[in-house]
Design a protein around this motif. Sequence first.
Motif, PDB file in Angstrom:
ATOM      1  N   ALA A   4      39.461  42.381  31.378  1.00  7.19           N
ATOM      2  CA  ALA A   4      38.904  43.510  32.120  1.00  7.19           C
ATOM      3  C   ALA A   4      37.995  43.034  33.238  1.00  7.19           C
ATOM      4  N   LEU A   5      37.193  42.021  32.906  1.00  6.46           N
ATOM      5  CA  LEU A   5      36.329  41.493  33.960  1.00  6.46           C
ATOM      6  C   LEU A   5      37.139  40.866  35.092  1.00  6.46           C
ATOM      7  N   TYR A   6      38.173  40.169  34.698  1.00 11.87           N
ATOM      8  CA  TYR A   6      39.027  39.537  35.721  1.00 11.87           C
ATOM      9  C   TYR A   6      39.692  40.593  36.606  1.00 11.87           C
ATOM     10  N   LEU A  61      38.629  43.568  37.121  1.00 16.44           N
ATOM     11  CA  LEU A  61      37.595  44.200  37.928  1.00 16.44           C
ATOM     12  C   LEU A  61      37.244  43.347  39.141  1.00 16.44           C
ATOM     13  N   MET A  62      37.156  42.045  38.888  1.00 14.81           N
ATOM     14  CA  MET A  62      36.865  41.153  40.007  1.00 14.81           C
ATOM     15  C   MET A  62      38.008  41.146  41.034  1.00 14.81           C
ATOM     16  N   GLN A  63      39.234  41.114  40.509  1.00 15.21           N
ATOM     17  CA  GLN A  63      40.383  41.151  41.413  1.00 15.21           C
ATOM     18  C   GLN A  63      40.411  42.449  42.223  1.00 15.21           C
ATOM     19  N   HIS A  64      40.109  43.548  41.571  1.00 16.84           N
ATOM     20  CA  HIS A  64      40.113  44.830  42.260  1.00 16.84           C
ATOM     21  C   HIS A  64      39.032  44.888  43.331  1.00 16.84           C
ATOM     22  N   THR A  65      37.882  44.373  42.979  1.00 19.36           N
ATOM     23  CA  THR A  65      36.793  44.345  43.957  1.00 19.36           C
ATOM     24  C   THR A  65      37.149  43.471  45.153  1.00 19.36           C
ATOM     25  N   ILE A  78      37.942  41.782  26.994  1.00 13.09           N
ATOM     26  CA  ILE A  78      36.783  41.886  27.891  1.00 13.09           C
ATOM     27  C   ILE A  78      36.943  40.946  29.086  1.00 13.09           C
ATOM     28  N   ALA A  79      37.416  39.735  28.833  1.00 13.88           N
ATOM     29  CA  ALA A  79      37.625  38.764  29.904  1.00 13.88           C
ATOM     30  C   ALA A  79      38.677  39.279  30.894  1.00 13.88           C
TER      31      ALA A  79
END
Length: 372
Positions: free
Chosen positions: A27-29, A31-35, A24-25
């Motif tokens: 994935a969040l990371y 996602l943040m990088q992609h954003t 999960i961490a």
Amino acid sequence: MSWTYRHRKVLVMGTIAVSLALLIAAALYMLMQHTDQQQKQQQMKEEYERQIQQLKNEEQQNSRNVWMTAKTIPAGVAIKADDLKSVPIPVSLAPPGVITDRESIIGKNAKIELASGTPLLSSLLYEGQSIPKDLRLQEFQVIQLPSNLKPNQFIDVRIGFPTGEDFVLLSKKKVQELTGTVVWLELNEMDILQTSSAIIDAYLQGARLYALPYIEPGLQDAAVVNYPANQKVLDLMAVDPNLLETAKFELARTLRQTLDGNLKAVSESDKLRVTSGSVTVQQQLQNERTTMRQGNAMSEAQPANTPQLGESAISTNSSQSATNDSGTNSSSSETSQQPSSPAGSTSLPSGTPPATEAPPANGDQWENIFNQ
């Protein structure tokens, strides 16, 4: 259930939980990088678009739309809207005289054959009717021009004869160039032949070539040319292959015969008076009055038995005035200034002493009379 089994079960579940947390961490990371990446890309895109728009604006400011031919246009053919295409060109590369207004091109004719993609220049087009093949630019120095004449004005060239007859020689001609008393006009073959005849008439018949400008050329119609050329020029016009139109030469011959008859009826002295102007006539009259006054004074000063010297002086000056009418202006002025010349004294009787042999007592009086 043994302790080992329970311990292992807890350990497995803890491992699974940690793995899930890590996933999960991650994935969040991600996602943040992609954003963040998308934001940076968006910013870069916006920056690039801004720079591109700025370059386009600069290009538009430093360039102009030039009209070119979309297909080959033959010489003398009128240009239509379908024959044009617009191409932007930098200002530094645009040729001088290039046309940027589309409406100013449509309807004009091509001077030469224009290939496809040729930038349209003002020097390659002309407006109005096609240029005749016999049109030429001719220089004139024998035409009396108005003092306020300027280039690009329209004029009529007329010819005036000593009989008072006045004809239109050239009609509504544009002054192409003007330098002092020299003027350049565009003439066709007919104009050239008639002008040559008019120049000969001006030389032989004492005619005068002069120009009259138009007041409003755009509103005023051209005058009708009615000058009849001489017989030889009319014969040449009838067979000249360079003439584009056939004129009514018989009418011109009739007018010319009438003009020649009127010119023959005018004496040479009358022609001289017309060509010399009123100043010469006034001078002749003034000389005759002066001679008359001097003759009267001499008659009063002579003794009673002396023949009238004034009468001989008057008769002498009358003969000299007749000579002046025939064209000798210079000799007439000299004669009028010397009324008591030897020519006048020879007309006295043989027994009368000449004026130079007057008695000494009257010498001062004779001298005063001679000096008047």
